[in-house]
Design a protein around this motif. Structure first.
Motif, mmCIF file in Angstrom:
data_model
loop_
_atom_site.group_PDB
_atom_site.id
_atom_site.type_symbol
_atom_site.label_atom_id
_atom_site.label_comp_id
_atom_site.label_asym_id
_atom_site.label_seq_id
_atom_site.Cartn_x
_atom_site.Cartn_y
_atom_site.Cartn_z
ATOM 1 N N ASN A 167 28.818 39.001 74.020
ATOM 2 C CA ASN A 167 29.310 40.268 74.544
ATOM 3 C C ASN A 167 29.853 41.118 73.409
ATOM 4 O OD1 ASN A 167 28.897 40.113 77.437
ATOM 5 N ND2 ASN A 167 30.331 38.403 77.396
ATOM 6 N N GLY A 168 29.264 42.308 73.238
ATOM 7 C CA GLY A 168 29.676 43.218 72.176
ATOM 8 C C GLY A 168 30.741 44.190 72.649
ATOM 9 N N ARG A 169 30.976 45.213 71.839
ATOM 10 C CA ARG A 169 32.056 46.156 72.085
ATOM 11 C C ARG A 169 31.481 47.509 72.496
ATOM 12 N NH1 ARG A 169 37.069 46.024 73.883
ATOM 13 N NH2 ARG A 169 38.253 47.833 73.210
ATOM 14 N N ALA A 170 31.545 47.827 73.799
ATOM 15 C CA ALA A 170 30.948 49.061 74.308
ATOM 16 C C ALA A 170 31.664 50.300 73.793
ATOM 17 C CB ALA A 170 30.962 49.050 75.836
ATOM 18 N N SER A 171 32.952 50.202 73.485
ATOM 19 C CA SER A 171 33.734 51.380 73.097
ATOM 20 C C SER A 171 33.289 51.969 71.768
ATOM 21 C CB SER A 171 35.223 51.030 73.013
ATOM 22 O OG SER A 171 35.454 50.064 71.995
ATOM 23 N N THR A 172 32.594 51.192 70.941
ATOM 24 C CA THR A 172 32.159 51.702 69.641
ATOM 25 C C THR A 172 30.642 51.861 69.564
ATOM 26 O OG1 THR A 172 32.431 49.423 68.819
ATOM 27 C CG2 THR A 172 34.140 51.002 68.241
ATOM 28 N N VAL A 173 29.987 51.994 70.735
ATOM 29 C CA VAL A 173 28.583 52.412 70.757
ATOM 30 C C VAL A 173 28.581 53.932 70.611
ATOM 31 C CG1 VAL A 173 26.474 52.562 72.118
ATOM 32 C CG2 VAL A 173 27.843 50.477 72.176
ATOM 33 N N VAL A 174 28.007 54.429 69.509
ATOM 34 C CA VAL A 174 28.071 55.853 69.191
ATOM 35 C C VAL A 174 26.660 56.428 69.083
ATOM 36 C CG1 VAL A 174 30.294 55.674 68.033
ATOM 37 C CG2 VAL A 174 28.199 55.361 66.704
ATOM 38 N N VAL A 175 26.550 57.742 69.255
ATOM 39 C CA VAL A 175 25.254 58.391 69.209
ATOM 40 C C VAL A 175 24.798 58.581 67.770
ATOM 41 C CG1 VAL A 175 26.107 60.779 69.154
ATOM 42 C CG2 VAL A 175 23.894 60.272 70.225
ATOM 43 N N SER A 176 23.492 58.642 67.590
ATOM 44 C CA SER A 176 22.898 58.904 66.280
ATOM 45 C C SER A 176 23.555 60.116 65.629
ATOM 46 C CB SER A 176 21.402 59.155 66.438
ATOM 47 O OG SER A 176 20.817 59.553 65.220
ATOM 48 N N GLY A 177 23.821 60.002 64.327
ATOM 49 C CA GLY A 177 24.462 61.066 63.573
ATOM 50 C C GLY A 177 25.944 60.874 63.378
ATOM 51 N N THR A 178 26.538 59.941 64.113
ATOM 52 C CA THR A 178 27.967 59.655 63.967
ATOM 53 C C THR A 178 28.202 58.847 62.696
ATOM 54 O OG1 THR A 178 28.180 59.568 66.379
ATOM 55 C CG2 THR A 178 29.985 58.631 65.068
ATOM 56 N N PRO A 179 29.096 59.303 61.790
ATOM 57 C CA PRO A 179 29.376 58.512 60.577
ATOM 58 C C PRO A 179 29.961 57.147 60.927
ATOM 59 C CG PRO A 179 30.241 60.746 60.388
ATOM 60 C CD PRO A 179 29.842 60.568 61.822
ATOM 61 N N VAL A 180 29.729 56.189 60.046
ATOM 62 C CA VAL A 180 30.224 54.822 60.230
ATOM 63 C C VAL A 180 31.207 54.513 59.115
ATOM 64 C CG1 VAL A 180 29.589 52.378 60.271
ATOM 65 C CG2 VAL A 180 28.110 54.079 61.376
ATOM 66 N N ILE A 181 32.448 54.245 59.480
ATOM 67 C CA ILE A 181 33.475 53.928 58.496
ATOM 68 C C ILE A 181 33.358 52.455 58.110
ATOM 69 C CG2 ILE A 181 35.966 53.807 58.077
ATOM 70 C CD1 ILE A 181 36.221 56.071 60.200
ATOM 71 N N ARG A 182 33.317 52.200 56.815
ATOM 72 C CA ARG A 182 33.209 50.806 56.359
ATOM 73 C C ARG A 182 34.349 49.988 56.950
ATOM 74 N NH1 ARG A 182 30.553 48.191 52.266
ATOM 75 N NH2 ARG A 182 29.682 50.192 51.609
#
Length: 425
Positions: A167-182
């Motif tokens: 089971n993953g984390r639905a709250s951090t499923v983001v749309v294409s183009g959203t930056p990803v913080i290391r």
């Protein structure tokens, strides 16, 4: 005519290599500078058709007592079942046909409802109540197992019998183009007696497809594979970013956690299962034969060409680091969903099923940098010079995919994200 008919043409100009011909009509959620309200749209060529506006104009069938295209997601549409979804797709196809005057000859409405893609902002297309990721490519599992346990112990005993998932984390499923913080987390280097806390040094991608569940089930209800296939609304590109060093230290004994929870990128366009029907294929032969509830005799895999591009911050060109195909998956999305329900787990409209990393039979088709660089030992060459073993700050990774038809292609657009530095205090 059926919406998948290869002979169909739209009055909207569509390039031969466009991801979005009239045979596709994928769903997304848009806003514009002039109208910041979220509404559902379909892509057609390099335009989008605003379905909220079409609904207001009374040109779409009413599948619900309430409007479904101004809710900010496609969940309300999906909740109306296969009949309603199919009815809407057929009507949209009819409205966009070259020989249909209803929209074509209504210049005022067409000008407002058909918006250039460059003028819209794309939002996450689906509200995701739950997200589950799987580990279902035999090539990927074998590669990773070989690295960590040796060739003779590559696949765990259960792998050929059960679709492995978490089971993953639905709250951090983001749309294409959203930056990803290391991400940051606990890291334990080889030979060290204690872990440290800091930014991940082995940040990776996972080339995946996401299946969107379009049908809710009650707790206790168990689906077979055919029902599970029926319950899938459509598919999107999906990148489940992974911090391999955080994951390696934390995953025993319960599996991935923080190494996967920080971001997962979903493509902005959901391609319906109906649009993909011409590209359904049988997956690899399953041996040993699965238990009865997982057996399938229909083609539930899809022939979808996939690629991964990596572009450093200052590069003028990106490097295609992988070309793979969704058809390679050992466990299909239908089998994954059937297994998910086998304990009586209820499913919700909008649930996301991650396919797991999609790797093919040769190195150029591996779906993660962990495999492409073989654990960091074989750096990946970039077209403008330099190498990568894992991702650096400023790198942008873009997934693309399409199924090639007779004179048209059913594409998914992009799933893209740029890596930003960790927020170190």
């Amino acid at each position: 005519m059926h919406p998948n008919d290869p002979s169909l043409r739209s009055f909207v100009e569509v390039a031969a290599d466009s991801d979005f011909p009239i045979q596709n009509l994928p769903y997304g959620v848009i806003s514009t500078q002039d109208d910041r309200r979220l509404r559902v749209a379909v892509a057609i060529g390099d335009h989008v058709l605003d379905l909220g506006m079409m609904e207001d104009a009374g040109l779409l069938p009413r599948v619900s007592a309430k409007p479904v295209f101004r809710t900010g997601s496609i969940n309300a549409l999906m909740a109306n079942g296969a009949y309603g979804i199919g009815t809407v797709r057929r009507k949209i196809s009819e409205l966009l046909r070259h020989d249909s005057p209803t929209l074509r000859d209504n210049e005022a409405l067409a000008k407002r409802a058909l918006i250039p893609m460059k003028n819209v902002k794309l939002h996450r297309p689906v509200d995701v109540p739950g997200y589950t990721d799987f580990y279902s490519s035999r090539e990927h599992a074998t590669n990773v197992g070989t690295m960590f346990r040796g060739k003779d112990n590559a696949l765990q005993e259960n792998w050929l019998h059960i679709p492995i998932g978490y089971n993953g984390r639905a709250s951090t499923v983001v749309v294409s183009g959203t930056p990803v913080i290391r991400p940051q987390g606990q890291l334990k280097a080889a030979g060290e007696s204690m872990p440290t806390f800091g930014p991940s040094k082995r940040l990776d991608i996972e080339l995946e497809m996401g299946a969107i569940v379009g049908r809710a089930t009650e707790m206790g209800h168990i689906m077979d594979v055919d029902e599970a296939q029926y319950s899938i609304f459509g598919f999107a590109l999906f990148n489940d970013w992974s911090a391999r060093d955080i994951q390696q230290w934390e995953y025993v004994p319960l599996g991935p956690f923080q190494g996967k929870a920080f971001a997962s990128t979903l493509g902005a366009w959901i391609v319906t299962k109906e649009a993909l029907e011409p590209f359904a294929v049988h997956g690899p032969k399953q041996d040993p034969e699965p238990l009865p509830y997982l057996r399938q005799d229909k083609p539930h895999n899809y022939d979808i060409r996939l690629e991964v591009e990596l572009k450093p911050a200052n590069a003028t060109r990106g490097t295609i680091i992988s070309v793979s195909n969704f058809k390679y998956m050992y466990w299909s999305s239908a089998q994954q969903l059937a297994h998910h329900s086998s304990s009586g787990c209820s499913m919700s409209v909008g649930d996301l099923i991650g396919s797991g990393t999609i790797s093919g039979p040769d190195k150029g088709s591996y779906g993660s940098m962990l495999e492409l660089s073989w654990g960091g030992k074989e750096p990946i060459e970039l077209v403008e010079g330099g190498t990568r073993t894992f991702l650096e700050d400023g790198d942008t990774v873009t997934l693309r995919g399409y199924a090639q038809g007779d004179g048209y292609r059913i594409g998914f657009g992009e799933a893209s994200g740029q890596i930003l530095p960790a927020k170190v205090k």
